[in-house]
Each structure stands twice: as structure tokens, then as C-alpha cells.
Motif scaffolding. Structure first.
Motif, PDB file in Angstrom:
ATOM      1  N   UNK A  24      27.030  44.511  31.210  1.00 35.71           N
ATOM      2  CA  UNK A  24      26.551  43.248  30.641  1.00 35.71           C
ATOM      3  C   UNK A  24      27.340  42.051  31.160  1.00 35.71           C
ATOM      4  N   UNK A  25      28.673  42.145  31.154  1.00 34.33           N
ATOM      5  CA  UNK A  25      29.519  41.012  31.540  1.00 34.33           C
ATOM      6  C   UNK A  25      29.969  41.134  32.995  1.00 34.33           C
ATOM      7  N   UNK A  26      29.009  41.259  33.888  1.00 32.19           N
ATOM      8  CA  UNK A  26      29.315  41.383  35.312  1.00 32.19           C
ATOM      9  C   UNK A  26      29.892  40.074  35.839  1.00 32.19           C
ATOM     10  N   UNK A  27      31.008  40.153  36.559  1.00 29.90           N
ATOM     11  CA  UNK A  27      31.669  38.954  37.094  1.00 29.90           C
ATOM     12  C   UNK A  27      31.213  38.707  38.528  1.00 29.90           C
ATOM     13  N   UNK A  28      30.028  38.100  38.655  1.00 33.41           N
ATOM     14  CA  UNK A  28      29.447  37.869  39.974  1.00 33.41           C
ATOM     15  C   UNK A  28      29.007  36.423  40.194  1.00 33.41           C
ATOM     16  N   UNK A  29      29.113  35.586  39.177  1.00 31.33           N
ATOM     17  CA  UNK A  29      28.512  34.261  39.229  1.00 31.33           C
ATOM     18  C   UNK A  29      29.347  33.192  39.911  1.00 31.33           C
ATOM     19  N   UNK A  30      28.671  32.099  40.265  1.00 31.42           N
ATOM     20  CA  UNK A  30      29.298  30.897  40.816  1.00 31.42           C
ATOM     21  C   UNK A  30      29.427  29.857  39.693  1.00 31.42           C
ATOM     22  N   UNK A  31      30.059  28.737  40.000  1.00 32.02           N
ATOM     23  CA  UNK A  31      30.194  27.706  38.982  1.00 32.02           C
ATOM     24  C   UNK A  31      28.831  27.100  38.632  1.00 32.02           C
ATOM     25  N   UNK A 244      32.502  32.557  30.766  1.00 36.85           N
ATOM     26  CA  UNK A 244      33.506  32.549  31.841  1.00 36.85           C
ATOM     27  C   UNK A 244      33.646  33.936  32.465  1.00 36.85           C
ATOM     28  N   UNK A 245      33.367  34.979  31.676  1.00 34.57           N
ATOM     29  CA  UNK A 245      33.445  36.346  32.192  1.00 34.57           C
ATOM     30  C   UNK A 245      32.436  36.604  33.308  1.00 34.57           C
ATOM     31  N   UNK A 246      31.359  35.802  33.358  1.00 41.90           N
ATOM     32  CA  UNK A 246      30.338  36.020  34.389  1.00 41.90           C
ATOM     33  C   UNK A 246      30.756  35.467  35.753  1.00 41.90           C
ATOM     34  N   UNK A 247      31.865  34.713  35.793  1.00 46.89           N
ATOM     35  CA  UNK A 247      32.321  34.124  37.048  1.00 46.89           C
ATOM     36  C   UNK A 247      33.029  35.156  37.917  1.00 46.89           C
ATOM     37  N   UNK A 248      32.733  35.117  39.197  1.00 49.62           N
ATOM     38  CA  UNK A 248      33.439  35.982  40.143  1.00 49.62           C
ATOM     39  C   UNK A 248      34.860  35.461  40.333  1.00 49.62           C
ATOM     40  N   UNK A 249      35.815  36.378  40.469  1.00 55.28           N
ATOM     41  CA  UNK A 249      37.203  35.979  40.711  1.00 55.28           C
ATOM     42  C   UNK A 249      37.357  35.441  42.140  1.00 55.28           C
ATOM     43  N   UNK A 250      38.258  34.479  42.345  1.00 51.82           N
ATOM     44  CA  UNK A 250      39.102  33.806  41.346  1.00 51.82           C
ATOM     45  C   UNK A 250      38.312  32.773  40.550  1.00 51.82           C
ATOM     46  N   UNK A 251      38.663  32.608  39.276  1.00 45.91           N
ATOM     47  CA  UNK A 251      37.883  31.752  38.388  1.00 45.91           C
ATOM     48  C   UNK A 251      38.425  30.326  38.322  1.00 45.91           C
ATOM     49  N   UNK A 252      39.588  30.078  38.885  1.00 44.85           N
ATOM     50  CA  UNK A 252      40.254  28.779  38.732  1.00 44.85           C
ATOM     51  C   UNK A 252      39.350  27.620  39.145  1.00 44.85           C
ATOM     52  N   UNK A 253      39.171  26.680  38.236  1.00 44.25           N
ATOM     53  CA  UNK A 253      38.422  25.456  38.506  1.00 44.25           C
ATOM     54  C   UNK A 253      36.918  25.583  38.361  1.00 44.25           C
ATOM     55  N   UNK A 254      36.386  26.812  38.365  1.00 47.63           N
ATOM     56  CA  UNK A 254      34.932  26.975  38.337  1.00 47.63           C
ATOM     57  C   UNK A 254      34.343  26.590  36.974  1.00 47.63           C
ATOM     58  N   UNK A 259      31.366  23.012  33.190  1.00 49.14           N
ATOM     59  CA  UNK A 259      31.379  22.147  32.015  1.00 49.14           C
ATOM     60  C   UNK A 259      30.963  20.718  32.358  1.00 49.14           C
ATOM     61  N   UNK A 260      31.399  20.231  33.507  1.00 53.10           N
ATOM     62  CA  UNK A 260      31.008  18.878  33.931  1.00 53.10           C
ATOM     63  C   UNK A 260      29.499  18.791  34.140  1.00 53.10           C
TER      64      UNK A 260
END
Length: 450
Positions: A24-31, A244-254, A259-260
């Protein structure tokens, strides 16, 4: 960041993880995808109640609360994201809100407080969306067949059928295209609502605008509390860690970029609908601004009927996307309990329990929505009890516990003030919600056609 964990329980990469995290919480997404998820979870049809909130506050207080809600939630969501990033950089990537509470505040906080109230809020949103979806479908039906005899619960069941199909979409990440479409839809119905309000408000034969706050002292006080709770709940999310769990690593700044994007849409839609709706209808603004487009004296619409049909269609479609987003934390738990992470995602062993469990939860939510057309009152209580702590209080508490800023620093005190103020507001809003339930109890009727 290469060693960021995939597990939500604090274990590092390479250790066994549960099926919810894997499926369910696959970390594959972009910002971009993150922005779509955030927008769908926040910019939803409850924003159409903002003119109603304004009628209890007036212009100055209404706009101040709207600006304050945007500022505080953007700030708190950013702090929550930074806290998640910090733990991820240490090798502990938490994928769920309850996991954050477990490891930051203690096991009991995650198990007995954050987890249950998040599930209550998410399921409450699903039920409320099924009810509102049924109401919008009924409005579309009455446009085509003004003397139609179909009841509200029948339309709720129809909406539940759509939700039953969408609920089978396997993962949060799989919703990215639907949530992009949802972003477009929220812009469409918000622009339509604002345009209709301006057109009606400019008509020379329209009703006289009155911005006086009506009622006795008690009514005004509780009205202010309810209005502030409506605005706070409208900004509510409750699932930031799961998004945030859906974001692919690294998650910094995404997450900040997402949010913006989200808050650009928030500012455009929330302020346009709130200001235009209150300007046009004043203290006669209804709980859902669409209902103001019907002249109660003549029972005729003040805008073309095709316009009413379209604006309700946009709303119904987005409601289905919002409901499916809030099903994801529930799906995560169901998957963790019922699925075997050692088997393939679409193996018979995993597909059959998934289909049965997700379908059952949607069917039960649809039955509740059909039975309880007054669920809005109950949802107000859930909002005060759930959205307030999840979105306003816990993010700043998590930040202070994690980063331990000096007690002499500005950020420590601003976080403390936010936590105290919104804790108090949450308690007061719960009292106001219970009062409203008691007042409306005499009109409650199961399967009522409202």
C-alpha cells in the motif's frame, strides 16, 4: 539516504517488513505526485462550507481565521515533514502517523491515541463523502427530473458502488493519476461556485446583502466556535506521514515542494469560494453554498440548470477521489493483518482477502451514510477530536521532542503556543459539536430523505 528504511516500525533496510508497507505505502512517487495527494486530501468539497463559517464570524474575523488556518497548517505540516526527514536520515523512515507517535512519544501514544483517532477520522471522512456524494447525485437527478421520487439513500448506494470499484486500486502511489484529475476538478467546482456567487450577487433583483451576525449571545458564541472548527477541519489532513511515505528516497525537499503546490491551490480555491459566497449571500449563506443557488421562494435555480448539473458532477467525481485517499491508511492496516508479504502482491492468497476486506469496509461506510443523513453533526465531533490534534498539535509536539530546541528560543514557544491554543480550541469545539448533536437529535430519522 541510501539506507533509509522501508519499514514503518523503526527497522532498517533489509529486515522483514509488513505487507501494508510493501503493497500500500510504496515509495515510488515524485514531489508532483505528493502534491496531487496533498491537494486531494485538503482541497475537498468541505471548502464549499466556508461562506457558512463566515456568517458567524463576519468579514474581519472570517478572513483572519482563513489566513491563520493556512499559515498554521502549512507551518505544522512543514515541521512534520522535517521531523520525518530527520528520522529518515538516521536510518529510521517512519511511514505512518502512529509509528511516529510510537517512537517519539512512546508505544502507548501510537497504539491507544494516534492510531485510533486517525482511523476514526479517515473512516469518518469516507462516510461523510459517501453522504455528500449521494446528495450531489440527488441534486443532479432533480435537475433532470424535478418531480423524481428516488430517495437520498438510493443515491448514497449508487455513490457507494463507485467507491467500491475505486477502493480496489492497490496502492497509494497508484492514485497519482486520479489525484491529478482530482486537482483539476477542485479548481473547476471552486471556480464555478465563485462565478455563480458573483453573478447572483450582481443581479439587481437579487436579495439584499446582510452581513449582520444574528442570534442571541449563546448562539453567537457557539457559532464562532463552530465556524473556527469548520475552517480548521477544512484545512485538515491527518495523513501527512502516509503521503510522505509515497515519495521515493531521498525524500529531502520533496514534501515541501508538494506542500507549496498544494497551498497554491488552497489559497486560490478557499479564498475565492469563501469571499465570493459570503459577499453574495451574507448571513443567509447555507452549509453547502450550492444550495444558495436555488431560490427558496420560487423553487427555481438562479443559474442555468446545466450549470447546476455540471458543478455537482465535478463535486461527485472529486468526492470519490478524496474518499479513496482516506481509505489508504485503513487499507494499510488491512493489508498488514490479512496479507502475506512473502507472497506476490497479486497472488490469490493476497487478492482474495484484500478484495473481501476492502469491499466490506466500503459497504459498511455506505450503509452508515445511507442510514445517518445527519452524519455531518457526528463528523464535526470527529473533526474536533481528530483533525485538531493530528494537524495542529502533534506536529509541533513531535518537532520539539525530536529537535529539542532551547526553551528560550522563539520556535519552542511558538510551537508551545500553537499546541496549547489548538488543544483548547479542540476541546471547546467538541463541546459545541455535542451541543449541536443534542439540538438536532429531535429531527434525526434513519434513512431520512433530506
Amino acid at each position: 539516504m541510501g539506507e533509509e528504511e522501508r519499514s514503518g516500525d523503526g527497522r532498517k533496510t533489509g529486515e522483514e517488513v509488513d505487507a501494508g508497507a510493501i503493497f500500500v505505502l510504496k515509495s515510488k512517487g515524485t514531489w508532483w505526485h505528493c502534491g496531487f495527494h496533498l491537494t486531494t486530501s485538503i482541497v475537498a468539497p468541505p471548502l464549499l462550507s466556508l461562506p457558512f463559517a463566515f456568517k458567524f464570524l463576519g468579514w474581519a474575523a472570517g478572513i483572519s481565521c482563513l489566513v491563520g488556518g493556512a499559515a498554521v497548517t502549512f507551518y505544522s505540516y512543514t515541521l512534520l515533514s522535517l521531523t520525518l526527514q530527520h528520522h529518515a536520515s538516521l536510518g529510521h523512515r517512519y511511514l505512518r502517523f502512529r509509528d511516529m507517535a510510537h517512537h517519539i512519544l512512546g508505544p502507548r501514544w501510537g497504539k491507544y491515541y494516534v492510531g485510533p483517532i486517525q482511523m476514526a477520522v479517515c473512516y469518518g471522512v469516507v462516510i461523510a463523502n459517501a453522504l455528500l456524494g449521494g446528495q450531489c447525485l440527488k441534486a443532479m437527478y432533480l435537475v433532470m427530473k424535478p418531480n423524481g421520487e428516488m430517495k437520498l439513500f438510493e443515491f448514497v448506494i449508487l455513490f457507494g458502488g463507485l467507491l467500491l470499484v475505486l477502493a480496489q486500486i492497490p496502492s497509494f502511489h497508484s492514485l497519482r493519476h486520479i489525484n491529478f484529475f482530482s486537482l483539476v476538478l477542485c479548481l473547476l467546482y471552486s471556480a464555478s461556485a465563485a462565478a455563480a456567487s458573483i453573478i447572483i450577487g450582481n443581479k439587481s433583483n437579487g436579495q439584499e446583502k446582510d452581513y449582520t451576525i444574528v442570534g442571541d449571545k449563546e448562539t453567537k458564541v457557539f457559532g464562532i466556535v463552530n465556524a473556527m472548527a469548520i475552517i480548521a477541519t477544512t484545512y485538515g489532513n491527518g495523513i501527512i506521514p502516509e503521503i510522505q511515505a509515497t515519495l521515493a528516497a531521498p525524500v529531502k525537499g520533496k514534501m515541501f515542494k508538494g506542500l507549496c503546490m498544494c497551498y497554491t491551490v488552497v489559497i486560490v480555491t478557499f479564498f475565492a469560494v469563501a469571499i465570493s459566497g459570503y459577499w453574495a449571500f451574507g448571513n443567509k449563506a447555507n452549509g453547502l453554498i450550492f444550495t444558495n443557488f436555488l431560490n427558496p421562494e420560487t423553487n427555481h435555480y438562479l443559474v442555468p440548470t446545466w450549470f447546476i448539473f455540471l458543478i455537482n458532477l465535478f463535486t461527485v467525481l472529486q468526492l470519490s477521489a478524496v474518499a479513496v485517499v482516506y481509505l489508504q491508511p485503513i487499507n494499510d492496516i488491512l493489508e498488514s493483518v490479512l496479507s502475506d508479504p512473502k507472497k506476490k502482491e497479486f497472488s490469490i492468497r493476497n487478492v482474495i482477502p484484500r478484495l473481501a476486506a476492502r469491499s466490506l469496509f466500503v459497504v459498511v461506510a455506505t450503509i452508515f451514510a445511507a442510514m445517518l443523513p445527519f452524519f455531518g453533526d457526528i463528523n464535526s465531533l470527529l473533526g474536533a477530536f481528530g483533525f485538531m490534534p493530528l494537524d495542529f498539535v502533534l506536529p509541533v509536539v513531535f518537532f520539539n521532542f525530536t529537535f529539542k530546541p532551547s526553551k528560550k528560543s522563539f520556535i519552542f514557544w511558538i510551537n508551545t503556543v500553537i499546541a496549547v491554543v489548538f488543544s483548547c480550541l479542540g476541546v471547546i469545539a467538541m463541546v459545541a459539536a455535542v451541543r449541536q448533536i443534542v439540538l438536532d437529535a429531535k429531527t434525526y430519522k434513519l434513512f431520512a430523505d433530506v
